[in-house]
Design a protein around this motif. Structure first.
Motif, PDB file in Angstrom:
ATOM      1  N   PRO A   1       4.369  15.761 -11.372  1.00  0.00           N
ATOM      2  CA  PRO A   1       4.631  14.710 -12.102  1.00  0.00           C
ATOM      3  C   PRO A   1       5.465  13.539 -11.520  1.00  0.00           C
ATOM      4  O   PRO A   1       5.425  12.114 -11.805  1.00  0.00           O
ATOM      5  N   GLU A   2       6.230  13.933 -10.506  1.00  0.00           N
ATOM      6  CA  GLU A   2       7.221  12.876  -9.862  1.00  0.00           C
ATOM      7  C   GLU A   2       6.136  12.117  -8.965  1.00  0.00           C
ATOM      8  O   GLU A   2       6.316  10.922  -8.901  1.00  0.00           O
ATOM      9  N   LEU A   3       5.046  12.654  -8.444  1.00  0.00           N
ATOM     10  CA  LEU A   3       4.358  11.858  -7.752  1.00  0.00           C
ATOM     11  C   LEU A   3       3.430  11.024  -8.451  1.00  0.00           C
ATOM     12  O   LEU A   3       2.926   9.742  -8.359  1.00  0.00           O
TER      13      LEU A   3
ATOM     14  N   ILE B   1       2.354   6.972  -8.717  1.00  0.00           N
ATOM     15  CA  ILE B   1       0.973   6.066  -8.720  1.00  0.00           C
ATOM     16  C   ILE B   1       0.984   5.382 -10.104  1.00  0.00           C
ATOM     17  O   ILE B   1       0.093   4.587  -9.875  1.00  0.00           O
ATOM     18  N   GLN B   2       1.426   6.062 -11.094  1.00  0.00           N
ATOM     19  CA  GLN B   2       1.213   5.367 -12.397  1.00  0.00           C
ATOM     20  C   GLN B   2       1.420   3.830 -12.537  1.00  0.00           C
ATOM     21  O   GLN B   2       0.914   2.825 -12.924  1.00  0.00           O
ATOM     22  N   ASN B   3       2.892   3.358 -11.651  1.00  0.00           N
ATOM     23  CA  ASN B   3       2.997   1.899 -11.775  1.00  0.00           C
ATOM     24  C   ASN B   3       2.731   1.533 -10.102  1.00  0.00           C
ATOM     25  O   ASN B   3       3.264   1.859  -9.089  1.00  0.00           O
ATOM     26  N   LYS B   4       1.507   0.746 -10.286  1.00  0.00           N
ATOM     27  CA  LYS B   4       1.043   0.187  -9.135  1.00  0.00           C
ATOM     28  C   LYS B   4       1.939  -0.520  -8.167  1.00  0.00           C
ATOM     29  O   LYS B   4       1.858  -0.641  -6.967  1.00  0.00           O
ATOM     30  N   PHE B   5       3.073  -1.125  -8.937  1.00  0.00           N
ATOM     31  CA  PHE B   5       4.043  -2.040  -8.080  1.00  0.00           C
ATOM     32  C   PHE B   5       4.985  -1.028  -7.367  1.00  0.00           C
ATOM     33  O   PHE B   5       5.338  -1.250  -6.024  1.00  0.00           O
TER      34      PHE B   5
ATOM     35  N   HIS C   1      -3.266   8.005 -16.794  1.00  0.00           N
ATOM     36  CA  HIS C   1      -2.524   7.566 -17.934  1.00  0.00           C
ATOM     37  C   HIS C   1      -2.250   8.678 -18.865  1.00  0.00           C
ATOM     38  O   HIS C   1      -2.816   8.802 -19.983  1.00  0.00           O
ATOM     39  N   ILE C   2      -1.263   9.448 -18.288  1.00  0.00           N
ATOM     40  CA  ILE C   2      -0.607  10.422 -19.309  1.00  0.00           C
ATOM     41  C   ILE C   2       0.946  10.564 -19.360  1.00  0.00           C
ATOM     42  O   ILE C   2       1.559   9.842 -18.638  1.00  0.00           O
TER      43      ILE C   2
ATOM     44  N   LYS D   1       0.964  -1.424 -14.642  1.00  0.00           N
ATOM     45  CA  LYS D   1       0.626  -0.202 -15.297  1.00  0.00           C
ATOM     46  C   LYS D   1      -0.548  -0.313 -16.095  1.00  0.00           C
ATOM     47  O   LYS D   1      -1.155  -1.244 -16.468  1.00  0.00           O
ATOM     48  N   ASP D   2      -1.345   0.871 -16.423  1.00  0.00           N
ATOM     49  CA  ASP D   2      -2.581   1.010 -16.812  1.00  0.00           C
ATOM     50  C   ASP D   2      -3.656   0.091 -16.573  1.00  0.00           C
ATOM     51  O   ASP D   2      -4.366  -0.542 -17.497  1.00  0.00           O
ATOM     52  N   ALA D   3      -3.887   0.030 -15.379  1.00  0.00           N
ATOM     53  CA  ALA D   3      -4.934  -0.803 -14.936  1.00  0.00           C
ATOM     54  C   ALA D   3      -6.036  -0.123 -13.939  1.00  0.00           C
ATOM     55  O   ALA D   3      -5.733   0.686 -13.355  1.00  0.00           O
ATOM     56  N   TYR D   4      -7.248  -0.240 -14.364  1.00  0.00           N
ATOM     57  CA  TYR D   4      -8.314   0.375 -13.751  1.00  0.00           C
ATOM     58  C   TYR D   4      -9.536  -0.227 -13.685  1.00  0.00           C
ATOM     59  O   TYR D   4      -9.867  -1.039 -14.680  1.00  0.00           O
ATOM     60  N   ASP D   5     -10.660   0.028 -12.598  1.00  0.00           N
ATOM     61  CA  ASP D   5     -11.981  -0.718 -12.638  1.00  0.00           C
ATOM     62  C   ASP D   5     -11.536  -2.286 -12.824  1.00  0.00           C
ATOM     63  O   ASP D   5     -12.566  -2.764 -13.601  1.00  0.00           O
TER      64      ASP D   5
END
Length: 387
Positions: A106-108, A112-116, A86-87, A158-162
């Motif tokens: 950053p491209e990768l 990854i940041q957007n799980k969809f 989350h950066i 986005k911004d989802a974990y655990d």
């Protein structure tokens, strides 16, 4: 850059400065590995003064999304990596465009940041993923239910974990509460598979395309948080090889550089589905510090600096990692009710000053001759510790 000889490798390490975005427990353990290898310096960026990694690395106090702070970190280092997704990827892209080495790229990270978008990428490259649909209304969820039946899992893109950002839908009555829980976030929905086990594998890849996989592990979750990791996973050799093949193909398609935690589902028919990818060290690889010839943290550093990857063979027949999760809110105070077996039990306390319910405060790795015995010993050691 191709560092082949031991003397050349040592010289390269001695003059290379490592920058880490994030100074939590993963940043701490990357920093410890970097110091052990002998890198010239290690600097972390983290918003919390005296973050865990600051005990072994220099710290810049600042937001992980602040372009000025990220540039300050880049100015003091030769290679940037990160311990958290989350950066600010645009700020990283700008730095990379100016010549800064940033791994994984950053491209990768943007994928990854957007799980969809991650699911879309995987599906386009024929990597097996559970059926999924983008969601913009109740009607989309009802359509998924008609296609796949219940249960379903509603997820934030986005911004989802655990487990934060997930809501299980067992039937029509759960739809409204699931939507209310996740608010106005961008959402997608996924079919719940009939699971046998949740598996994980750490895989590293350097700039030359050299890859190295660690043993396949089983992850045991509670409240959607990884609680225990069993290494190696109690699965057949065919399953292990299939998991390694899927992980290798995935990281090659992503052109990933660094280490990656690849989480998978094994269904009751024996089919493996890729769940998600962490572009960094991961809970499922903590056991490697004591359990393997090379730790995930050292291998990550070797990958991002384009050094040769070293063997990942397990040093013991079995290893279990037990997460130490906070059980209350308040100041952290470590207390052991009884001593533990120092030859086989290895506690790691992360140095966080405040404990919170379900906050990751540390982990315990236990090594030995058999999974059942090692798992019992790990549970006993965890029960003897309060924090």
């Amino acid at each position: 850059m191709n560092i082949a000889q031991p003397t050349q490798e040592a010289d390269f390490i001695a003059r290379t400065r490592i920058g880490i975005i994030g100074g939590g427990q993963l940043g701490l353990m990357i920093s410890e590995a970097a110091r052990k290898l002998g890198f010239a310096s290690v600097v972390v960026l983290d918003p919390t003064p005296a973050c865990p990694a600051s005990t072994v690395a220099e710290q810049i106090v600042g937001s992980l999304k602040d372009p000025v702070a990220l540039r300050q970190l880049a100015d003091r280092t030769d290679i940037l990596t990160y311990e958290i997704e989350h950066i600010n990827t645009q700020a990283l892209q700008d730095l990379q465009d100016e010549g800064m080495k940033i791994y994984p790229s950053p491209e990768l990270l943007a994928i990854i940041q957007n799980k969809f978008e991650q699911k879309e990428f995987l599906a386009r490259h024929n990597i097996p993923v559970a059926p999924y649909l983008s969601v913009s209304s109740t009607a989309d969820i009802e359509q998924a239910a008609r296609q796949w039946g219940y249960p379903l899992v509603l997820k934030a893109k986005k911004d989802a974990y655990d487990g934060r950002g997930n809501a299980r839908i067992n039937g029509p009555a759960d739809i409204a509460s699931a939507l209310a829980r996740l608010g106005d976030r961008e959402l997608y929905i996924e079919k719940c598979l009939d699971l046998d086990k949740e598996l994980g594998i750490m895989i590293a890849r350097n700039e030359r395309g050299e890859t190295s996989t660690f043993p396949v592990v089983e992850m045991l979750h509670e409240r959607d948080i990884c609680l225990s990791v069993l290494a190696p996973a109690p699965v057949t050799k065919d399953i292990q090889q299939e998991a390694q093949k899927i992980a290798s193909e995935t990281i090659d398609k992503l052109a990933g550089i660094g280490i990656f935690g690849v989480e998978m589902f094994l269904d009751k028919e024996g089919k493996i589905w890729l769940n998600e990818i962490a572009p960094r060290p991961h809970n499922s690889g903590h056991y490697t510090i004591e359990g393997c010839q090379t730790s995930q943290f050292e291998q990550h550093l070797r990958a991002v600096t384009n050094l040769s990857l070293t063997p990942t063979t397990m040093l013991y027949p079995a290893a279990v990692m037990e997460n130490i999760l906070g059980e209350r809110n308040g100041p952290a105070e470590v207390h052991w009710a009884q001593d533990y077996d120092h030859e086989h039990v290895f506690p790691h306390i992360y140095g966080k000053r405040e404990t919170k319910i379900d906050r990751k405060m540390g982990h315990i790795t236990v090594v030995g001759d058999g999974l059942d015995q090692v798992y019992r010993q790990a549970k006993e050691a965890r029960a003897a510790l309060s924090i």
